[in-house]
Design an enzyme around this catalytic site. Sequence first.
Site, PDB file in Angstrom:
ATOM      1  N   GLY A 224       0.763  -1.238   0.000  1.00  0.00           N
ATOM      2  CA  GLY A 224       0.000   0.000   0.000  1.00  0.00           C
ATOM      3  C   GLY A 224       0.790   1.282   0.000  1.00  0.00           C
TER       4      GLY A 224
ATOM      5  N   ASP B 112      -5.497  -3.627  14.196  1.00  0.00           N
ATOM      6  CA  ASP B 112      -4.571  -4.267  13.259  1.00  0.00           C
ATOM      7  C   ASP B 112      -4.604  -5.784  13.431  1.00  0.00           C
ATOM      8  OD1 ASP B 112      -2.557  -4.755  11.437  1.00  0.00           O
ATOM      9  OD2 ASP B 112      -1.277  -3.134  12.174  1.00  0.00           O
ATOM     10  N   ILE B 113      -4.619  -6.493  12.326  1.00  0.00           N
ATOM     11  CA  ILE B 113      -4.599  -7.957  12.328  1.00  0.00           C
ATOM     12  C   ILE B 113      -3.292  -8.465  11.712  1.00  0.00           C
ATOM     13  CG2 ILE B 113      -5.746 -10.069  11.574  1.00  0.00           C
ATOM     14  CD1 ILE B 113      -7.337  -8.372  13.593  1.00  0.00           C
TER      15      ILE B 113
ATOM     16  N   LYS C 215       8.973 -14.562  17.071  1.00  0.00           N
ATOM     17  CA  LYS C 215       9.091 -15.965  17.480  1.00  0.00           C
ATOM     18  C   LYS C 215      10.312 -16.615  16.846  1.00  0.00           C
ATOM     19  CE  LYS C 215       6.714 -20.437  17.514  1.00  0.00           C
ATOM     20  NZ  LYS C 215       5.423 -21.139  17.388  1.00  0.00           N
TER      21      LYS C 215
ATOM     22  N   TYR D 121      14.463  -0.986  47.842  1.00  0.00           N
ATOM     23  CA  TYR D 121      13.696  -2.186  48.208  1.00  0.00           C
ATOM     24  C   TYR D 121      12.228  -1.815  48.190  1.00  0.00           C
ATOM     25  CZ  TYR D 121      14.506   0.088  52.768  1.00  0.00           C
ATOM     26  OH  TYR D 121      14.617   0.990  53.787  1.00  0.00           O
TER      27      TYR D 121
ATOM     28  N   HIS E  42       6.623   7.156  56.954  1.00  0.00           N
ATOM     29  CA  HIS E  42       5.690   6.046  56.769  1.00  0.00           C
ATOM     30  C   HIS E  42       4.322   6.537  56.298  1.00  0.00           C
ATOM     31  CE1 HIS E  42       8.286   3.441  59.683  1.00  0.00           C
ATOM     32  NE2 HIS E  42       8.857   3.639  58.504  1.00  0.00           N
TER      33      HIS E  42
ATOM     34  N   ASP F 283      15.909  10.741  54.903  1.00  0.00           N
ATOM     35  CA  ASP F 283      16.089   9.877  53.720  1.00  0.00           C
ATOM     36  C   ASP F 283      16.130  10.640  52.409  1.00  0.00           C
ATOM     37  OD1 ASP F 283      16.254   7.653  55.256  1.00  0.00           O
ATOM     38  OD2 ASP F 283      14.341   6.769  54.640  1.00  0.00           O
TER      39      ASP F 283
END
Length: 395
Positions: free
Chosen positions: A49, A139-140, A151, A238, A302, A375
């Site tokens: 296209g 979209d396909i 893959k 963490y 906290h 901190d």
Amino acid sequence: MASILSAVAGSQTDVVPITRALISVSDKTDIIPFCTYLASLNVQLLSTGGTASKLRTAGLTVTDVSTHTASPECLDGRVKTLHPKIHGGLLGVRGNEDHEAQMTKLGIDKIDMTILNLYPFEATVKDGGDFEKCVENIDIGGPSMLRSTAKNHVSTTIVTSPDQYKEVMECLTANGGTTLELRRRYAARAFALSASYDSTIATWFSQQLTTDITPGATATTPAPVVTRVYQPEYPLKYGCNPHQKPASISSRLSTTSTPSLPFSVLNGTPGYINLLDATNAWQLVVELHAATGLPAAASFKHVSPAGAAVAVPLNPKECAAYEISEEAAAGLTPVALAYLRARNADPMCSFGDFAAVSDVVDEATALILKKEVSDGIIAKGYTEEALVILRGKRE
């Protein structure tokens, strides 16, 4: 129970030369220089296209997919690339005698690279497209080629964004082909794009399950399962507690925009609670500043405020309580004064806090933070002097 397929044996080569590339892009940014480079390497260009038309206009030789497959595009362009000569060329396992023999028998040529992006479904929704128009922009063929190429990344290269073109060209120039490492990275990114695209469609479609759009639907009609795809932004020290490692902050991946967080980390590695403290404290000081017109500060611990204050001069009793001389207090900047008040509202609970100020952190504020156990701090900005002090702070 579904049967699990066994791996199909074939050869594995680190560097794979590109002899044939399939191009189908809705975003045509930089596609001309990229394909011009590929053509200079004698790569055969297959396209469909508007992409094929644009490449031809630029003087490039292009083979239409319909010519390659000997099957015309049909059904208003809904079927262009869904053909064995496309997907066989992408999925055929190189070095597998059976696959090679079948491809020869069926006249399937290998396709080594796919360059594509998907129909702009999300943009269509954002532009207010009606139900039918949005569905048409699902979209396909694109996701099918993307997944086939990804893959078979042992041999094929999937390119899904213009920001990858430069790296591909550099890799081809340096190696004479794409490396396995690059193909694996690009395959991972392609599968993430596919997942994001499908989750966007599923989310939107579930929102359409109303009686206005879907006859027979009711308030109790179960919605389909919706997945969301996230992109890692940066690691955290963490999670909620030190034993919760690894941890990271991620943002929702979009098919049309680059994710961005509303803040930047200039120094150190925060923990999850640090970020909760920072974002909540920031909202508090912004509202305080807006309500009073004064520089504001907060001390959070906290996810709770240990203290919050605005820049009001200290009286002699407060100076004594905060252990600062009247002369030193008089020399504080408004931002430093606000934080000193917030920190000393409850100094015991503020131990190890996360601070927030509504204005730019200056040297005076940084010097207060330097001597406290804290901190971190969130603010609209920092002077160079303040950054030097805070970056040198140990805790």
